[in-house]
Scaffold this motif. Structure first.
Motif, PDB file in Angstrom:
ATOM      1  N   MET A   1       0.822  -1.220   0.000  1.00  0.00           N
ATOM      2  CA  MET A   1       0.000   0.000   0.000  1.00  0.00           C
ATOM      3  C   MET A   1       0.856   1.272   0.000  1.00  0.00           C
ATOM      4  SD  MET A   1      -3.142  -0.242  -0.450  1.00  0.00           S
ATOM      5  CE  MET A   1      -3.763   1.362   0.098  1.00  0.00           C
ATOM      6  N   ALA A   2       2.062   1.109   0.413  1.00  0.00           N
ATOM      7  CA  ALA A   2       2.930   2.289   0.528  1.00  0.00           C
ATOM      8  C   ALA A   2       3.169   2.932  -0.833  1.00  0.00           C
ATOM      9  CB  ALA A   2       4.261   1.887   1.150  1.00  0.00           C
ATOM     10  N   LYS A   3       3.112   2.075  -1.837  1.00  0.00           N
ATOM     11  CA  LYS A   3       3.446   2.575  -3.176  1.00  0.00           C
ATOM     12  C   LYS A   3       2.285   3.293  -3.867  1.00  0.00           C
ATOM     13  CE  LYS A   3       7.110  -0.398  -4.961  1.00  0.00           C
ATOM     14  NZ  LYS A   3       7.284  -1.550  -5.858  1.00  0.00           N
ATOM     15  N   PHE A   4       1.131   3.242  -3.247  1.00  0.00           N
ATOM     16  CA  PHE A   4      -0.027   3.812  -3.940  1.00  0.00           C
ATOM     17  C   PHE A   4       0.161   5.300  -4.222  1.00  0.00           C
ATOM     18  CE2 PHE A   4      -4.083   6.032  -4.019  1.00  0.00           C
ATOM     19  CZ  PHE A   4      -4.720   5.339  -5.026  1.00  0.00           C
ATOM     20  N   LYS A   5      -0.083   5.626  -5.463  1.00  0.00           N
ATOM     21  CA  LYS A   5       0.043   7.023  -5.834  1.00  0.00           C
ATOM     22  C   LYS A   5      -1.188   7.389  -6.644  1.00  0.00           C
ATOM     23  CE  LYS A   5       3.297  10.164  -8.025  1.00  0.00           C
ATOM     24  NZ  LYS A   5       3.437  10.295  -9.454  1.00  0.00           N
ATOM     25  N   ASP A   6      -1.833   8.438  -6.244  1.00  0.00           N
ATOM     26  CA  ASP A   6      -3.032   8.872  -6.969  1.00  0.00           C
ATOM     27  C   ASP A   6      -2.641   9.542  -8.282  1.00  0.00           C
ATOM     28  OD1 ASP A   6      -5.487   9.595  -7.813  1.00  0.00           O
ATOM     29  OD2 ASP A   6      -5.983  10.891  -6.101  1.00  0.00           O
ATOM     30  N   LEU A   7      -3.118   8.957  -9.362  1.00  0.00           N
ATOM     31  CA  LEU A   7      -2.758   9.493 -10.684  1.00  0.00           C
ATOM     32  C   LEU A   7      -3.813  10.460 -11.229  1.00  0.00           C
ATOM     33  CD1 LEU A   7      -1.414   6.257 -12.473  1.00  0.00           C
ATOM     34  CD2 LEU A   7      -0.112   7.997 -11.239  1.00  0.00           C
ATOM     35  N   THR A   8      -4.847  10.674 -10.471  1.00  0.00           N
ATOM     36  CA  THR A   8      -5.943  11.521 -10.951  1.00  0.00           C
ATOM     37  C   THR A   8      -5.417  12.872 -11.450  1.00  0.00           C
ATOM     38  OG1 THR A   8      -7.417  10.483  -9.363  1.00  0.00           O
ATOM     39  CG2 THR A   8      -8.192  12.539 -10.342  1.00  0.00           C
ATOM     40  N   GLY A   9      -5.865  13.215 -12.637  1.00  0.00           N
ATOM     41  CA  GLY A   9      -5.479  14.502 -13.200  1.00  0.00           C
ATOM     42  C   GLY A   9      -4.224  14.426 -14.066  1.00  0.00           C
ATOM     43  N   GLN A  10      -3.490  13.324 -13.935  1.00  0.00           N
ATOM     44  CA  GLN A  10      -2.270  13.232 -14.735  1.00  0.00           C
ATOM     45  C   GLN A  10      -2.587  12.874 -16.192  1.00  0.00           C
ATOM     46  OE1 GLN A  10       1.361  11.541 -13.370  1.00  0.00           O
ATOM     47  NE2 GLN A  10       0.757  11.637 -11.197  1.00  0.00           N
ATOM     48  N   VAL A  11      -1.688  13.247 -17.055  1.00  0.00           N
ATOM     49  CA  VAL A  11      -1.883  13.024 -18.496  1.00  0.00           C
ATOM     50  C   VAL A  11      -0.801  12.081 -19.017  1.00  0.00           C
ATOM     51  CG1 VAL A  11      -1.947  14.147 -20.773  1.00  0.00           C
ATOM     52  CG2 VAL A  11      -2.922  15.315 -18.774  1.00  0.00           C
ATOM     53  N   PHE A  12      -1.243  11.047 -19.703  1.00  0.00           N
ATOM     54  CA  PHE A  12      -0.317  10.091 -20.317  1.00  0.00           C
ATOM     55  C   PHE A  12      -0.649  10.008 -21.807  1.00  0.00           C
ATOM     56  CE2 PHE A  12      -0.932   8.952 -15.896  1.00  0.00           C
ATOM     57  CZ  PHE A  12       0.374   8.803 -15.435  1.00  0.00           C
ATOM     58  N   GLY A  13       0.121  10.703 -22.590  1.00  0.00           N
ATOM     59  CA  GLY A  13      -0.168  10.728 -24.023  1.00  0.00           C
ATOM     60  C   GLY A  13      -1.505  11.401 -24.252  1.00  0.00           C
ATOM     61  N   LYS A  14      -2.439  10.665 -24.837  1.00  0.00           N
ATOM     62  CA  LYS A  14      -3.769  11.232 -25.100  1.00  0.00           C
ATOM     63  C   LYS A  14      -4.735  10.986 -23.951  1.00  0.00           C
ATOM     64  CE  LYS A  14      -5.373  11.095 -29.422  1.00  0.00           C
ATOM     65  NZ  LYS A  14      -5.856  10.534 -30.686  1.00  0.00           N
ATOM     66  N   LEU A  15      -4.248  10.269 -22.934  1.00  0.00           N
ATOM     67  CA  LEU A  15      -5.132   9.879 -21.827  1.00  0.00           C
ATOM     68  C   LEU A  15      -4.991  10.822 -20.635  1.00  0.00           C
ATOM     69  CD1 LEU A  15      -4.508   6.012 -21.888  1.00  0.00           C
ATOM     70  CD2 LEU A  15      -6.519   7.228 -22.770  1.00  0.00           C
ATOM     71  N   THR A  16      -6.132  11.239 -20.104  1.00  0.00           N
ATOM     72  CA  THR A  16      -6.159  12.017 -18.872  1.00  0.00           C
ATOM     73  C   THR A  16      -6.869  11.174 -17.818  1.00  0.00           C
ATOM     74  OG1 THR A  16      -6.308  14.058 -20.134  1.00  0.00           O
ATOM     75  CG2 THR A  16      -6.908  14.182 -17.803  1.00  0.00           C
ATOM     76  N   VAL A  17      -6.216  10.966 -16.692  1.00  0.00           N
ATOM     77  CA  VAL A  17      -6.807  10.138 -15.640  1.00  0.00           C
ATOM     78  C   VAL A  17      -7.908  10.931 -14.943  1.00  0.00           C
ATOM     79  CG1 VAL A  17      -6.347   8.828 -13.521  1.00  0.00           C
ATOM     80  CG2 VAL A  17      -4.599   8.963 -15.324  1.00  0.00           C
ATOM     81  N   ILE A  18      -9.130  10.343 -14.924  1.00  0.00           N
ATOM     82  CA  ILE A  18     -10.227  11.055 -14.270  1.00  0.00           C
ATOM     83  C   ILE A  18     -10.545  10.462 -12.897  1.00  0.00           C
ATOM     84  CG2 ILE A  18     -11.297  12.117 -16.293  1.00  0.00           C
ATOM     85  CD1 ILE A  18     -13.072   9.775 -16.658  1.00  0.00           C
ATOM     86  N   GLY A  19      -9.917   9.341 -12.558  1.00  0.00           N
ATOM     87  CA  GLY A  19     -10.138   8.794 -11.214  1.00  0.00           C
ATOM     88  C   GLY A  19      -9.800   7.327 -11.168  1.00  0.00           C
ATOM     89  N   ILE A  20      -9.867   6.791  -9.972  1.00  0.00           N
ATOM     90  CA  ILE A  20      -9.563   5.374  -9.840  1.00  0.00           C
ATOM     91  C   ILE A  20     -10.757   4.572 -10.325  1.00  0.00           C
ATOM     92  CG2 ILE A  20     -10.365   5.156  -7.450  1.00  0.00           C
ATOM     93  CD1 ILE A  20      -7.612   3.498  -7.136  1.00  0.00           C
ATOM     94  N   SER A  21     -10.462   3.457 -10.964  1.00  0.00           N
ATOM     95  CA  SER A  21     -11.540   2.641 -11.499  1.00  0.00           C
ATOM     96  C   SER A  21     -11.755   1.417 -10.604  1.00  0.00           C
ATOM     97  CB  SER A  21     -11.183   2.226 -12.921  1.00  0.00           C
ATOM     98  OG  SER A  21     -11.879   1.063 -13.273  1.00  0.00           O
ATOM     99  N   LYS A  22     -10.700   0.689 -10.362  1.00  0.00           N
ATOM    100  CA  LYS A  22     -10.849  -0.493  -9.518  1.00  0.00           C
ATOM    101  C   LYS A  22      -9.501  -0.951  -8.981  1.00  0.00           C
ATOM    102  CE  LYS A  22     -10.841  -3.361 -13.634  1.00  0.00           C
ATOM    103  NZ  LYS A  22     -11.606  -4.063 -14.605  1.00  0.00           N
ATOM    104  N   LYS A  23      -9.584  -1.743  -7.955  1.00  0.00           N
ATOM    105  CA  LYS A  23      -8.380  -2.322  -7.363  1.00  0.00           C
ATOM    106  C   LYS A  23      -8.492  -3.825  -7.562  1.00  0.00           C
ATOM    107  CE  LYS A  23      -7.779  -2.966  -2.823  1.00  0.00           C
ATOM    108  NZ  LYS A  23      -7.651  -2.589  -1.398  1.00  0.00           N
ATOM    109  N   VAL A  24      -7.425  -4.433  -8.070  1.00  0.00           N
ATOM    110  CA  VAL A  24      -7.456  -5.873  -8.308  1.00  0.00           C
ATOM    111  C   VAL A  24      -6.357  -6.522  -7.493  1.00  0.00           C
ATOM    112  CG1 VAL A  24      -7.179  -7.693 -10.055  1.00  0.00           C
ATOM    113  CG2 VAL A  24      -8.403  -5.596 -10.628  1.00  0.00           C
ATOM    114  N   GLN A  25      -6.728  -7.536  -6.738  1.00  0.00           N
ATOM    115  CA  GLN A  25      -5.739  -8.258  -5.938  1.00  0.00           C
ATOM    116  C   GLN A  25      -5.109  -9.324  -6.819  1.00  0.00           C
ATOM    117  OE1 GLN A  25      -5.686  -7.064  -2.743  1.00  0.00           O
ATOM    118  NE2 GLN A  25      -3.778  -8.188  -2.310  1.00  0.00           N
ATOM    119  N   SER A  26      -3.787  -9.289  -6.896  1.00  0.00           N
ATOM    120  CA  SER A  26      -3.103 -10.282  -7.715  1.00  0.00           C
ATOM    121  C   SER A  26      -2.001 -10.880  -6.850  1.00  0.00           C
ATOM    122  CB  SER A  26      -2.556  -9.601  -8.970  1.00  0.00           C
ATOM    123  OG  SER A  26      -1.477 -10.319  -9.479  1.00  0.00           O
ATOM    124  N   GLY A  27      -2.302 -12.010  -6.240  1.00  0.00           N
ATOM    125  CA  GLY A  27      -1.382 -12.570  -5.252  1.00  0.00           C
ATOM    126  C   GLY A  27      -1.334 -11.632  -4.069  1.00  0.00           C
TER     127      GLY A  27
END
Ligand code: ZN
Length: 208
Positions: A1-27
Motif C-alpha cells: 500500500m505504501a506505493k499507492f500514488k493517486d494518478l488523478t489529473g495526470q496526463v499520459f499521451g492522449k489519456l487524462t486520468v479522471i479517477g480510480i476505477s478499480k483495485k485488483v488483488q493479484s497474489g
C-alpha cells in the motif's frame, strides 16, 4: 500500500486520468486501474504500470490511426510496382525535374500537373481508373499546350498518342509550317516514317 500514488489529473499521451476505477488483488500485490478519458472522447480503464511506463498512451485510437497509415503505405507499396505508378512519376518528372530528358518539352514550356494529382497518386489513380485506364495505355494531353489535368487528359494507345503529338507539331516544309500528318500526306509517305525522321533528324519544327 505504501506505493499507492493517486494518478488523478495526470496526463499520459492522449489519456487524462479522471479517477480510480478499480483495485485488483493479484497474489500479494494490489493493482490499480485508472479511469481515463482519451482525447478522442473514449473512456478506457488502464493499469497503473501501463500508464506510467508509457505502454498505453491512448484508448487504442492511436494504434488504429497507425494501422490506417500502415495500410495506406502498403497500398502505395503495392501500387508502386504498377505501370500506372510509373506513368504518374514520369509525368511529374517531365514537368518538374530539370534533369529529365523530356523536361524541355514539358516543364520548360510551362506544362504543369494539376494540384489534385500533383499531391496525390491516389487521386490520379482514381481518375485513371474511372476514365478508361488499362495497362498498355499512355496518358495523352488533348491540347499539347495544356496541362496534366482531368479536362485535358485521356488514355491512348502509344500509336494514337504519337499521331496526336504529330498533329500538334509543325515542321517546316518549303518555307511553310505543316503538321507531320499533313507532311506525310504532301509527300505521300507513311506517317510513321515522317514522324521517325522528325524524331531522328530533328526536322526544323515549331510547336503549336
Ligand atoms: Zn482515443
Amino acid at each position: 500500500m505504501a506505493k499507492f500514488k493517486d494518478l488523478t489529473g495526470q496526463v499520459f499521451g492522449k489519456l487524462t486520468v479522471i479517477g480510480i476505477s478499480k483495485k485488483v488483488q493479484s497474489g500479494k500485490r494490489e493493482r490499480y486501474y485508472w479511469r481515463c478519458r482519451c482525447d478522442c472522447g473514449n473512456i478506457k480503464d488502464v493499469r497503473t504500470d501501463c500508464l506510467t511506463s508509457g505502454y498505453v498512451t491512448s484508448c487504442g485510437c492511436i494504434k488504429k490511426e497507425q494501422d490506417k497509415i500502415n495500410l495506406t503505405k502498403f497500398h502505395r507499396h503495392k501500387l508502386s510496382n504498377t505501370k500506372l505508378w510509373h506513368t504518374y512519376y514520369g509525368m511529374l518528372h517531365r514537368c518538374y525535374n530539370k534533369d529529365d530528358t523530356h523536361y524541355g518539352n514539358y516543364g520548360e514550356r510551362g506544362i504543369v500537373v494539376c494540384d489534385d494529382w500533383k499531391h496525390s497518386f491516389d487521386n490520379f489513380a482514381r481518375w485513371a481508373i474511372n476514365n478508361g485506364y488499362k495497362q498498355g495505355l499512355q496518358i495523352d494531353r488533348i491540347n499539347n499546350d495544356g496541362n496534366y489535368e482531368p479536362s485535358n487528359c485521356r488514355w491512348s494507345t502509344p500509336k494514337d498518342n504519337c499521331r496526336n503529338r504529330g498533329s500538334n507539331v509543325l515542321v517546316e516544309y518549303n518555307g511553310k509550317f505543316v503538321t507531320i500528318v499533313e507532311l506525310s500526306e504532301i509527300l505521300n509517305r507513311p506517317y510513321k516514317e515522317i514522324y521517325q525522321k522528325y524524331r531522328k533528324y530533328g526536322i526544323k519544327r515549331k510547336d503549336l
